[in-house]
Write a protein that holds these residues in place. Structure first.
Motif, mmCIF file in Angstrom:
data_model
loop_
_atom_site.group_PDB
_atom_site.id
_atom_site.type_symbol
_atom_site.label_atom_id
_atom_site.label_comp_id
_atom_site.label_asym_id
_atom_site.label_seq_id
_atom_site.Cartn_x
_atom_site.Cartn_y
_atom_site.Cartn_z
ATOM 1 N N GLY A 100 7.045 7.998 0.120
ATOM 2 C CA GLY A 100 6.719 7.876 1.552
ATOM 3 C C GLY A 100 6.987 8.927 2.450
ATOM 4 N N GLU A 127 16.840 0.503 4.649
ATOM 5 C CA GLU A 127 17.074 0.528 6.184
ATOM 6 C C GLU A 127 17.855 -0.825 6.474
ATOM 7 N N ASP A 173 16.165 0.703 -5.299
ATOM 8 C CA ASP A 173 16.325 2.122 -5.140
ATOM 9 C C ASP A 173 16.932 2.707 -6.560
ATOM 10 N N THR A 201 0.672 -1.290 -0.044
ATOM 11 C CA THR A 201 0.015 0.187 -0.010
ATOM 12 C C THR A 201 0.985 1.343 -0.112
ATOM 13 N N GLY A 202 2.304 1.174 0.242
ATOM 14 C CA GLY A 202 3.160 2.317 -0.078
ATOM 15 C C GLY A 202 3.233 2.695 -1.453
ATOM 16 N N SER A 203 4.080 3.803 -1.331
ATOM 17 C CA SER A 203 4.484 4.208 -2.735
ATOM 18 C C SER A 203 5.222 3.328 -3.728
ATOM 19 N N ILE A 204 6.243 2.537 -3.334
ATOM 20 C CA ILE A 204 6.897 1.658 -3.967
ATOM 21 C C ILE A 204 5.984 0.524 -4.318
ATOM 22 N N SER A 228 -1.354 -1.608 8.202
ATOM 23 C CA SER A 228 -2.661 -1.736 8.721
ATOM 24 C C SER A 228 -3.659 -0.981 7.857
ATOM 25 N N ASN A 229 -3.349 -0.500 6.368
ATOM 26 C CA ASN A 229 -4.070 0.180 5.554
ATOM 27 C C ASN A 229 -5.130 -1.019 4.938
HETATM 28 P P1 NDP Z 1 5.601 4.157 2.442
HETATM 29 O O1 NDP Z 1 5.560 4.911 3.657
HETATM 30 O O2 NDP Z 1 4.914 4.845 1.219
HETATM 31 O O3 NDP Z 1 4.943 2.562 2.388
HETATM 32 C C1 NDP Z 1 5.332 1.911 3.174
HETATM 33 C C2 NDP Z 1 4.653 0.527 2.992
HETATM 34 O O4 NDP Z 1 5.366 -0.252 3.915
HETATM 35 C C3 NDP Z 1 3.099 0.680 3.474
HETATM 36 O O5 NDP Z 1 2.618 -0.362 2.574
HETATM 37 C C4 NDP Z 1 3.099 0.048 5.006
HETATM 38 O O6 NDP Z 1 1.807 -0.360 5.137
HETATM 39 C C5 NDP Z 1 3.990 -0.841 4.893
HETATM 40 N N1 NDP Z 1 4.357 -1.155 6.287
HETATM 41 C C6 NDP Z 1 5.132 -0.306 7.066
HETATM 42 N N2 NDP Z 1 5.339 -1.182 8.306
HETATM 43 C C7 NDP Z 1 4.788 -2.352 8.211
HETATM 44 C C8 NDP Z 1 4.928 -3.462 9.040
HETATM 45 N N3 NDP Z 1 5.320 -3.261 10.077
HETATM 46 N N4 NDP Z 1 4.506 -4.683 8.248
HETATM 47 C C9 NDP Z 1 3.849 -4.694 7.256
HETATM 48 N N5 NDP Z 1 3.696 -3.622 6.410
HETATM 49 C C10 NDP Z 1 4.216 -2.479 6.798
HETATM 50 O O7 NDP Z 1 7.140 3.916 1.905
HETATM 51 P P2 NDP Z 1 7.587 4.054 0.240
HETATM 52 O O8 NDP Z 1 6.935 3.144 -0.598
HETATM 53 O O9 NDP Z 1 8.138 5.300 0.127
HETATM 54 O O10 NDP Z 1 9.237 3.456 1.051
HETATM 55 C C11 NDP Z 1 9.204 1.953 1.175
HETATM 56 C C12 NDP Z 1 10.765 1.885 1.110
HETATM 57 O O11 NDP Z 1 11.393 1.745 -0.299
HETATM 58 C C13 NDP Z 1 11.683 2.569 2.280
HETATM 59 O O12 NDP Z 1 12.552 1.582 2.764
HETATM 60 C C14 NDP Z 1 12.315 3.564 1.359
HETATM 61 O O13 NDP Z 1 13.383 4.121 1.688
HETATM 62 C C15 NDP Z 1 12.683 2.944 0.104
HETATM 63 N N6 NDP Z 1 12.444 3.736 -1.378
HETATM 64 C C16 NDP Z 1 11.401 4.427 -1.511
HETATM 65 C C17 NDP Z 1 11.354 5.230 -2.782
HETATM 66 C C18 NDP Z 1 10.153 5.859 -3.130
HETATM 67 O O14 NDP Z 1 10.045 6.508 -4.265
HETATM 68 N N7 NDP Z 1 9.042 5.952 -2.513
HETATM 69 C C19 NDP Z 1 12.664 5.212 -3.600
HETATM 70 C C20 NDP Z 1 13.650 4.502 -3.126
HETATM 71 C C21 NDP Z 1 13.675 3.717 -1.944
HETATM 72 P P3 NDP Z 1 0.487 0.713 5.672
HETATM 73 O O15 NDP Z 1 -0.016 1.373 4.426
HETATM 74 O O16 NDP Z 1 -0.444 -0.206 6.079
HETATM 75 O O17 NDP Z 1 0.971 1.629 6.775
#
Ligand code: NDP
Ligand code: MG
Length: 381
Positions: free
Chosen positions: A204, A125, A149, A13-16, A40-41
């Motif tokens: 994110g 990380e 990345d 559900t995050g950006s990646i 939790s989303n």
């Molecule tokens: P976001 O904050 O957009 O998304 C994080 C995701 O991880 C969400 O789906 C979240 O779920 C999930 N998550 C967090 N904690 C847990 C957990 N305990 N158990 C299960 N799922 C979990 O982050 P990004 O997508 O921006 O980044 C993700 C990774 O990629 C990071 O390490 C970042 O440094 C790296 N990255 C990101 C880039 C980007 O363009 N965004 C570029 C390069 C690297 P929920 O939605 O439920 O909270």
């Protein structure tokens, strides 16, 4: 018919994670979703489950998992760390996209490596806190960590078929973030809204704040150190505000190879998924007129103290990168919740790092204990 690759997306559900699903949707003949995992989303996860029909899903938060299971009785919903490890290490998964944010991703990463899966690594990380252990274990298991990345994907593409002995420097590019032109006095008063407004990328909140302090670039230098097994002295950084050149490799003969594209994560995500092949992608042909100026400047490590601190941690090695990562996560969390100012992130990090004493980081226990101790100190700093 050739089998489709079964993909688990952790952090879907995050950006990646969402961009990964865009790529899978774009190449349905190549990929299918095996498992999806979130914190939790559950609303967005529910939509994704209905579209991609995974074998099971994971909601880390157990209460939310129960709610979703009631809504979707036909899809098994697991929870907690065991759920994440199942999504990463299940015998039927082919590719694990590690796209969660934060150090919690270490546990599923280890499960995926032990199970010898192909891994797409966005969750940087993990390599910052436990790079030596993870890269050693991956090598031992014959697992390739495919960078997601954008900088590391660029380096990976420029390094293909060249021995590391031919490399003079890996040069990571940095956009410089939203505060590139602010002077020291202006940096004292920048707001949360300004820090969350990145000029070139939509990401994110944690990584967006890290991009504004340049801590992200420091974390990426540590990530590069372990992904490519290059000594700290051969890793450099240059500010390139347009984010079109994603990184460069300078070879010993003076030749420099660079990778260019529009700043859009679907490209490095797709490259990791299809590697070693290339498939038609989602990006329109590159528009040279719209990007006619490519400029470079050195980073200012005085104004952006976090970059200097990360460089120091990279060079010092041992437990320093793990301590930096843990403290950084908590300080950014405190900044995001309005408890500390932007400038305090660097100042507090400097204090915390100067009081840290180096230990060797050979075992998972020692890594987790430094991580835990530093988080506690950063909460009180
Ligand atoms: P976001 O904050 O957009 O998304 C994080 C995701 O991880 C969400 O789906 C979240 O779920 C999930 N998550 C967090 N904690 C847990 C957990 N305990 N158990 C299960 N799922 C979990 O982050 P990004 O997508 O921006 O980044 C993700 C990774 O990629 C990071 O390490 C970042 O440094 C790296 N990255 C990101 C880039 C980007 O363009 N965004 C570029 C390069 C690297 P929920 O939605 O439920 O909270
Ligand atoms: Mg990056």
């Amino acid at each position: 018919m050739k089998m489709r690759k079964k993909v688990s997306v952790l952090g879907c559900t995050g950006s990646i994670g969402k961009a990964t699903l865009d790529v899978i949707r774009h190449l349905p003949q190549k990929f299918q979703v095996f498992a999806l995992a979130v914190r939790s989303n559950i609303d967005l996860l529910e939509e994704q489950i209905k579209e991609f029909r995974p074998e099971f899903a994971v909601v880390f938060d157990p209460d939310s998992a129960i709610v979703l299971q009631k809504r979707l009785p036909n899809t098994p919903i697991l929870s907690g760390l065991d759920g994440l490890k199942a999504a990463a290490g299940h015998k039927d998964v082919d590719f694990v996209m590690l796209a969660m944010s934060g150090s919690i991703g270490l546990h599923p990463a280890l499960a995926a490596i032990h199970a010898k899966k192909q891994i797409g690594l966005a969750n940087k990380e993990i390599l910052v806190m436990a790079g030596e252990m993870i890269s050693g274990l991956a090598k031992q298991q014959g697992v390739e960590l495919l960078p997601v990345d954008s900088e590391h994907s660029a380096l990976f593409q420029c390094l293909r078929n060249e021995p590391l002995s031919s490399v003079r420097r890996l040069i990571l590019t940095a956009s410089g973030g939203p505060f590139r032109k602010k002077n020291a006095e202006e940096l004292e008063k920048v707001s949360l809204e300004e820090a969350l407004c990145h000029p070139n990328w939509s990401m994110g909140p944690k990584i967006t704040v890290d991009s504004s302090t340049l801590l992200n670039k420091g974390l990426e230098m540590i990530e590069a150190r372990w992904l490519f097994e290059v000594e700290p002295e051969r890793i450099d950084v240059i500010v390139h505000p347009q984010s079109v050149i994603h990184s460069l490799v300078e070879y010993v003969d003076g030749s420099i190879l660079a990778q260019l594209s529009k700043p859009n994560m679907v490209l490095p995500i797709q490259y990791a998924l299809t590697y070693p092949e290339r498939k038609p992608g989602l990006l329109a042909p590159f528009d040279f007129q719209a990007c006619s100026q490519l400029t470079f400047e050195p980073p200012d490590k005085k104004r952006f103290l976090c970059l200097q601190l990360a460089l120091d941690a990279l060079k010092a090695g041992g437990s320093y990168p793990c301590a930096l990562n843990a403290a950084g996560e908590i300080l950014v969390e405190r900044f995001l919740s309005g408890c500390i100012s932007w400038i305090d992130i660097g100042r507090k990090l400097e204090k915390l790092m100067s009081s840290h004493r180096r230990s060797n980081m050979l075992s998972l226990d020692s890594i987790l204990s430094v991580d835990c101790e530093m988080r506690e100190l950063a909460r009180q700093a």
